[in-house]
Motif scaffolding. Structure first.
Motif: not given
Length: 181
Positions: A57-73, A157-168
């Motif tokens: 679950r924590r790995q998914l949050v990190v991967a989703a955050a990375y994807l979101t951050g990189a995709a901002l470019l 961002l949708i993936l990240l929010v859902l991953a954060l919810v799942l991690s909780r």
């Protein structure tokens, strides 16, 4: 979660083609997509080589955050070369994300319902891809490829929010579904 990664897939396929065509280098779309695929292949291979102690679950949050951050470019790309480089960097997050989504599904679903759960995951990803591709095409036609590329960090961002919810969500130790009796 799989719907969100599907949104990313659908966005990228259409937006990269639109961007390359709009910048007068339509052939670059294939090269960008191929380079991104190779990046993902390498990333998945490296991810699979490692033994991971961090919970999925924590790995998914990190991967989703990375994807979101990189995709901002992505929407900021001034050229096909820039877009290619950022797409390659962004794609690194995709294979670990897909693996983690399957690992979490396997942990959450009773073994008797696992095939059905994976089928639902794949269907959700395909649905997200179809919706995003259609929307990206319309957005690219109306406002340009950069606007369509802005859907990628939104999907992340949708993936990240859902991953954060799942991690909780506390793991109860029992499957979410099982065979009906």
């Amino acid at each position: 979660l799989n719907l969100a990664i599907g949104l990313f897939f659908g966005t990228m396929g259409v937006s990269v083609s639109s961007f390359a065509t709009g910048h007068g280098v339509p052939g670059a779309a294939a090269a960008i997509t191929a380079a991104a695929g190779l990046s993902g292949l390498l990333s998945g291979w490296v991810y699979g080589l490692r033994r991971h102690r961090t919970p999925a679950r924590r790995q998914l949050v990190v991967a989703a955050a990375y994807l979101t951050g990189a995709a901002l470019l992505l929407p900021l790309a001034p050229s096909a070369i820039w877009l290619g480089a950022v797409t390659v960097v962004t794609e690194v997050a995709v294979p670990p994300t897909l693996v983690l989504l399957n690992v979490l599904t396997e942990k959450a679903v009773h073994r008797a319902a696992l095939t059905q759960a994976f089928t639902w995951n794949n269907s959700a990803s395909a649905a997200g891809s179809a919706v995003a591709a259609s929307l990206a095409g319309r957005v690219a036609d109306a406002w340009g490829a950069s606007a369509a590329l802005a859907q990628a960090p939104a999907a992340g961002l949708i993936l990240l929010v859902l991953a954060l919810v799942l991690s909780r969500v506390r793991a109860s130790g029992r499957p979410l579904s099982g065979p009906r009796t």
